[in-house]
Motif scaffolding. Structure first.
Motif, PDB file in Angstrom:
ATOM      1  N   PRO A   1       0.808  -1.225   0.000  1.00 12.02           N
ATOM      2  CA  PRO A   1       0.000   0.000   0.000  1.00 12.02           C
ATOM      3  C   PRO A   1       0.843   1.278   0.000  1.00 12.02           C
ATOM      4  CG  PRO A   1      -0.883  -1.568   1.574  1.00 12.02           C
ATOM      5  CD  PRO A   1       0.428  -2.124   1.119  1.00 12.02           C
ATOM      6  N   VAL A   2       1.962   1.259   0.738  1.00 11.90           N
ATOM      7  CA  VAL A   2       2.843   2.434   0.748  1.00 11.90           C
ATOM      8  C   VAL A   2       3.450   2.666  -0.634  1.00 11.90           C
ATOM      9  CG1 VAL A   2       4.956   3.418   1.731  1.00 11.90           C
ATOM     10  CG2 VAL A   2       3.357   2.196   3.201  1.00 11.90           C
ATOM     11  N   MET A   3       3.880   1.583  -1.282  1.00 15.24           N
ATOM     12  CA  MET A   3       4.449   1.717  -2.622  1.00 15.24           C
ATOM     13  C   MET A   3       3.406   2.201  -3.629  1.00 15.24           C
ATOM     14  SD  MET A   3       7.066  -1.527  -3.012  1.00 15.24           S
ATOM     15  CE  MET A   3       7.577  -0.985  -4.639  1.00 15.24           C
ATOM     16  N   VAL A   4       2.160   1.737  -3.487  1.00 17.00           N
ATOM     17  CA  VAL A   4       1.090   2.204  -4.375  1.00 17.00           C
ATOM     18  C   VAL A   4       0.868   3.698  -4.193  1.00 17.00           C
ATOM     19  CG1 VAL A   4      -1.393   2.065  -4.823  1.00 17.00           C
ATOM     20  CG2 VAL A   4      -0.069  -0.022  -4.544  1.00 17.00           C
ATOM     21  N   LEU A   5       0.825   4.157  -2.947  1.00 15.29           N
ATOM     22  CA  LEU A   5       0.651   5.594  -2.680  1.00 15.29           C
ATOM     23  C   LEU A   5       1.791   6.394  -3.286  1.00 15.29           C
ATOM     24  CD1 LEU A   5      -0.731   7.974  -1.238  1.00 15.29           C
ATOM     25  CD2 LEU A   5       0.646   7.408   0.786  1.00 15.29           C
ATOM     26  N   ILE A   6       3.035   5.937  -3.081  1.00  5.97           N
ATOM     27  CA  ILE A   6       4.195   6.642  -3.642  1.00  5.97           C
ATOM     28  C   ILE A   6       4.113   6.687  -5.161  1.00  5.97           C
ATOM     29  CG2 ILE A   6       6.705   6.542  -3.935  1.00  5.97           C
ATOM     30  CD1 ILE A   6       6.862   5.378  -1.110  1.00  5.97           C
ATOM     31  N   GLN A   7       3.731   5.567  -5.785  1.00  5.35           N
ATOM     32  CA  GLN A   7       3.646   5.524  -7.247  1.00  5.35           C
ATOM     33  C   GLN A   7       2.571   6.479  -7.769  1.00  5.35           C
ATOM     34  OE1 GLN A   7       1.172   4.134  -9.441  1.00  5.35           O
ATOM     35  NE2 GLN A   7       2.460   4.567 -11.227  1.00  5.35           N
ATOM     36  N   LEU A   8       1.423   6.511  -7.111  1.00 10.02           N
ATOM     37  CA  LEU A   8       0.344   7.395  -7.551  1.00 10.02           C
ATOM     38  C   LEU A   8       0.743   8.860  -7.458  1.00 10.02           C
ATOM     39  CD1 LEU A   8      -2.771   5.667  -5.924  1.00 10.02           C
ATOM     40  CD2 LEU A   8      -2.005   5.513  -8.292  1.00 10.02           C
ATOM     41  N   VAL A   9       1.351   9.233  -6.342  1.00 10.86           N
ATOM     42  CA  VAL A   9       1.786  10.620  -6.173  1.00 10.86           C
ATOM     43  C   VAL A   9       2.925  10.941  -7.137  1.00 10.86           C
ATOM     44  CG1 VAL A   9       2.761  12.287  -4.543  1.00 10.86           C
ATOM     45  CG2 VAL A   9       1.044  10.642  -3.764  1.00 10.86           C
ATOM     46  N   LEU A  10       3.801   9.965  -7.368  1.00 11.79           N
ATOM     47  CA  LEU A  10       4.965  10.171  -8.231  1.00 11.79           C
ATOM     48  C   LEU A  10       4.556  10.549  -9.649  1.00 11.79           C
ATOM     49  CD1 LEU A  10       8.164   9.749  -8.492  1.00 11.79           C
ATOM     50  CD2 LEU A  10       7.553   7.519  -9.421  1.00 11.79           C
ATOM     51  N   VAL A  11       3.642   9.787 -10.244  1.00  5.66           N
ATOM     52  CA  VAL A  11       3.293  10.026 -11.648  1.00  5.66           C
ATOM     53  C   VAL A  11       2.363  11.221 -11.814  1.00  5.66           C
ATOM     54  CG1 VAL A  11       3.643   7.625 -12.300  1.00  5.66           C
ATOM     55  CG2 VAL A  11       1.372   8.364 -11.552  1.00  5.66           C
ATOM     56  N   THR A  12       1.789  11.718 -10.714  1.00  6.43           N
ATOM     57  CA  THR A  12       0.964  12.927 -10.787  1.00  6.43           C
ATOM     58  C   THR A  12       1.666  14.138 -10.194  1.00  6.43           C
ATOM     59  OG1 THR A  12      -0.094  12.333  -8.672  1.00  6.43           O
ATOM     60  CG2 THR A  12      -1.175  11.612 -10.695  1.00  6.43           C
ATOM     61  N   TYR A  13       2.921  13.945  -9.757  1.00  6.96           N
ATOM     62  CA  TYR A  13       3.705  15.043  -9.177  1.00  6.96           C
ATOM     63  C   TYR A  13       4.017  16.066 -10.268  1.00  6.96           C
ATOM     64  CZ  TYR A  13       7.267  17.234  -6.197  1.00  6.96           C
ATOM     65  OH  TYR A  13       7.984  18.113  -5.430  1.00  6.96           O
ATOM     66  N   PRO A  14       3.806  17.352 -10.006  1.00 11.43           N
ATOM     67  CA  PRO A  14       3.936  18.344 -11.079  1.00 11.43           C
ATOM     68  C   PRO A  14       5.361  18.628 -11.535  1.00 11.43           C
ATOM     69  CG  PRO A  14       3.419  19.394  -8.980  1.00 11.43           C
ATOM     70  CD  PRO A  14       3.314  17.926  -8.748  1.00 11.43           C
ATOM     71  N   VAL A  15       6.370  18.065 -10.884  1.00  4.51           N
ATOM     72  CA  VAL A  15       7.762  18.350 -11.252  1.00  4.51           C
ATOM     73  C   VAL A  15       8.424  17.067 -11.741  1.00  4.51           C
ATOM     74  CG1 VAL A  15      10.007  19.207 -10.473  1.00  4.51           C
ATOM     75  CG2 VAL A  15       7.909  20.207  -9.559  1.00  4.51           C
ATOM     76  N   GLU A  16       9.082  17.132 -12.894  1.00  5.49           N
ATOM     77  CA  GLU A  16       9.761  15.982 -13.473  1.00  5.49           C
ATOM     78  C   GLU A  16      11.125  15.777 -12.820  1.00  5.49           C
ATOM     79  OE1 GLU A  16       9.862  12.827 -16.282  1.00  5.49           O
ATOM     80  OE2 GLU A  16       8.291  14.353 -16.166  1.00  5.49           O
ATOM     81  N   ASN A  17      11.455  14.514 -12.506  1.00  4.25           N
ATOM     82  CA  ASN A  17      12.781  14.123 -12.021  1.00  4.25           C
ATOM     83  C   ASN A  17      13.203  14.831 -10.730  1.00  4.25           C
ATOM     84  OD1 ASN A  17      13.213  12.337 -14.181  1.00  4.25           O
ATOM     85  ND2 ASN A  17      13.926  14.009 -15.485  1.00  4.25           N
ATOM     86  N   GLN A  18      12.240  15.126  -9.865  1.00  2.00           N
ATOM     87  CA  GLN A  18      12.564  15.721  -8.572  1.00  2.00           C
ATOM     88  C   GLN A  18      12.064  14.849  -7.421  1.00  2.00           C
ATOM     89  OE1 GLN A  18      14.421  18.586  -8.136  1.00  2.00           O
ATOM     90  NE2 GLN A  18      14.730  18.420 -10.353  1.00  2.00           N
ATOM     91  N   TRP A  19      11.878  13.547  -7.716  1.00  2.00           N
ATOM     92  CA  TRP A  19      11.294  12.659  -6.730  1.00  2.00           C
ATOM     93  C   TRP A  19      12.258  12.286  -5.609  1.00  2.00           C
ATOM     94  CZ3 TRP A  19      14.433   8.469  -7.034  1.00  2.00           C
ATOM     95  CH2 TRP A  19      15.062   8.213  -8.262  1.00  2.00           C
ATOM     96  N   HIS A  20      13.539  12.577  -5.781  1.00  2.00           N
ATOM     97  CA  HIS A  20      14.512  12.219  -4.749  1.00  2.00           C
ATOM     98  C   HIS A  20      14.767  13.359  -3.775  1.00  2.00           C
ATOM     99  CE1 HIS A  20      16.727  14.383  -7.792  1.00  2.00           C
ATOM    100  NE2 HIS A  20      17.755  14.497  -6.991  1.00  2.00           N
ATOM    101  N   ARG A  21      14.014  14.443  -3.886  1.00  2.00           N
ATOM    102  CA  ARG A  21      14.201  15.600  -3.006  1.00  2.00           C
ATOM    103  C   ARG A  21      13.110  15.649  -1.934  1.00  2.00           C
ATOM    104  NH1 ARG A  21      18.194  18.576  -5.076  1.00  2.00           N
ATOM    105  NH2 ARG A  21      18.644  18.429  -7.305  1.00  2.00           N
ATOM    106  N   TRP A  22      13.405  16.415  -0.887  1.00  2.00           N
ATOM    107  CA  TRP A  22      12.517  16.485   0.266  1.00  2.00           C
ATOM    108  C   TRP A  22      11.115  17.002  -0.057  1.00  2.00           C
ATOM    109  CZ3 TRP A  22      11.432  14.475   4.618  1.00  2.00           C
ATOM    110  CH2 TRP A  22      10.624  15.138   5.539  1.00  2.00           C
ATOM    111  N   PRO A  23      10.933  17.988  -0.966  1.00  2.00           N
ATOM    112  CA  PRO A  23       9.571  18.450  -1.267  1.00  2.00           C
ATOM    113  C   PRO A  23       8.642  17.332  -1.732  1.00  2.00           C
ATOM    114  CG  PRO A  23      11.145  20.037  -2.104  1.00  2.00           C
ATOM    115  CD  PRO A  23      11.946  18.867  -1.596  1.00  2.00           C
ATOM    116  N   PHE A  24       9.174  16.312  -2.399  1.00  2.00           N
ATOM    117  CA  PHE A  24       8.309  15.199  -2.825  1.00  2.00           C
ATOM    118  C   PHE A  24       7.792  14.428  -1.614  1.00  2.00           C
ATOM    119  CE2 PHE A  24       7.858  10.676  -3.914  1.00  2.00           C
ATOM    120  CZ  PHE A  24       6.825  10.776  -4.829  1.00  2.00           C
TER     121      PHE A  24
END
Length: 488
Positions: free
Chosen positions: A93-116
């Motif tokens: 469930p945690v991985m599903v949540l991360i994946q959903l937020v990741l692909v709808t996150y408005p910034v490309e290639n910034q998933w390794h930073r604290w704002p994500f």
């Protein structure tokens, strides 16, 4: 802001209700098996249908996460290791949540930073708020289009039902006293209600509602356009820089200590001598966890210094890189020492799932060390991204590769060499352990307690309840082999 739902949102809510019913049937009716990959497949089918016109971001990592999630869910169908079973109930469930937020996150290639990470928590909070508003306003929205006369009629019907209850109580008691057959007929109703297990059905209905609202809330919220959180300014990053002289001093002292330790390790493992009074097994048990902890601490130091040490002269930068490389080398030697210690312990006491898992984790740490060495000399590489991606791949492989089967095979090999095996530990493993016991029975049917253990497992499998959501290939294979096995 006024809460509004369009016609398409109501249709989507009904789809989420169907997913909620499927989730309750999949997860709350016995041991989970085939139902998990079925649910994940349906869930992502609904997700891609709902977001069919959405512009996704971070597609490569998103696809990697979807593949990992599906493989992890498939492990419920293929494998039967209870440790990974319980862990994946929390992880997926945690991985599903991360994946959903990741692909709808408005910034490309910034998933390794604290704002994500902040955005993850904000998305959960927004989903909870959305569900709360939906629960509060859904009844009003449902009757908004009704005429006042119809609304008043519905209200009067409820009042009439409330008045009828005490009257029906008195009348039914009089009728039961007047006609015994009528009383017998009414007496069957409580038995029928008890057969329904009302309390259980109420709890299952609540669980279905929770699943539905969670899915509906998170998928509705992520469709809305959101602004990314502001990144930290460059000046703030510069303030976090570590002084190069201090860093070099720390590295020098650490490397001196590790050099002395490595010399002693080479003395132990290449001269085949041990400290007096210790067996190999005792020596391995004393040092394994300590060495593994030091290696992980060194990885933290290396990644921190690589990321935050201040840029100074070329000579100072070169010296720091050399000392960091030495730290990687010494960490590798300590990792090898821990690997050998655990191997000696396995030879003395046998193979277990935890020990094999520790071995695989050390291989993962070795890969991390090699990449860290490359990052020391190549500034353009990103440590955090590699750590995250490699951790996802490692965890998926641990669930995909049948470690229990590997443990069984190693223990059977050890039995053929030494005649030692712990049948009760094999029995505590997944159904691969049961198959290992059956292989041992074919080798030596006279092994003490083995036939009784297999007979007990055969009876357990024979009388256990089976349903579609609990279908598991590992279990079916063990059942088939046990059924064909003739116990003396």
């Amino acid at each position: 802001m006024e809460f509004k739902l369009k016609k398409g949102d109501w249709i989507f809510f009904l789809v989420c209700l169907a997913l909620g019913i499927l989730a309750e049937r999949s997860f709350l009716h016995g041991i989970i098996g085939l139902s998990y990959p079925v649910f994940i497949t349906c869930f992502y089918g609904v997700f891609f249908w709902r977001y069919r016109s959405f512009s996704f971001t971070n597609k490569k990592l998103g696809l990697l996460l979807i593949a990992s999630i599906w493989l992890l869910s498939l492990s419920f169908f293929l494998n039967s290791n209870m440790v990974l079973y319980m862990l994946n109930i929390l992880v997926i469930p945690v991985m599903v949540l991360i994946q959903l937020v990741l692909v709808t996150y408005p910034v490309e290639n910034q998933w390794h930073r604290w704002p994500f990470v902040q955005n993850l928590f904000l998305s959960v909070g927004a989903a909870i708020s959305y569900v709360f508003r939906f629960i509060m306003y859904a009844p009003k929205l449902a009757v908004r289009g009704l005429e006042k006369s119809k609304s008043a009629t519905i209200r009067k019907i409820f009042i009439g039902v409330a008045i009828s209850f005490p009257l029906l109580f008195v009348i039914l008691n009089l009728l039961v006293s007047a006609d015994q057959q009528f009383g017998n007929l009414l007496g069957t109703i409580p038995r029928w209600l008890l057969a329904l297990k009302i309390e259980e059905e109420v709890l299952r209905t609540i669980a279905t509602a929770i699943y539905t609202l969670v899915i509906f809330g998170i998928l509705q919220v992520l469709r809305t356009s959101r602004q990314p959180l502001p990144s930290e300014p460059l000046t703030q990053k510069e303030k976090m820089a570590w002084d190069s002289v201090i860093s070099l001093t720390v590295l020098t002292l650490l490397n001196m200590v590790y050099l002395l330790f490595v010399v002693i390790q080479f003395k132990y493992f290449f001269s085949e001598t041990l400290k007096e009074g210790y067996t190999y097994a005792e020596f391995a048990r004393r040092g394994f966890f300590e060495l593994l902890s030091v290696t992980m601490l060194n990885l933290l130091i290396i990644s921190t210094l690589v990321s935050f040490v201040e840029k100074s002269s070329k000579l100072m930068t070169l010296v720091i890189r050399v000392f960091l490389s030495l730290l990687v080398f010494f960490s590798g030697v300590m990792l090898y020492s821990a690997f050998i210690r655990l191997f000696m312990y396995e030879e003395a006491y046998g193979f277990t799932f935890a020990r094999v898992l520790a071995h695989s984790f050390m291989i993962f740490l070795l890969v991390i060390l090699c990449y860290s060495l490359m990052r020391i000399w190549m500034d353009r590489l990103s440590l955090v991204r590699f750590y995250i991606i490699s951790a996802i791949i490692f965890y998926t492989l641990v669930n995909t590769i049948q470690l229990d089967r590997f443990v069984v095979e190693r223990n059977l090999e050890r039995y053929s060499e030494t005649g030692k095996i712990d049948i009760h530990y094999l029995n505590s493993l997944s159904y691969e352990g049961v198959e290992g016991l059956m292989e041992l029975y074919e080798i030596n049917p006279e092994h003490p307690g083995l036939s009784d253990l297999l007979l007990q497992r055969k009876q357990d499998l024979q009388y256990s309840v089976k349903s579609w959501n609990s279908i598991n290939m590992s279990r079916r294979s063990a059942e088939k082999t046990l059924k064909d096995l003739e116990l003396e």
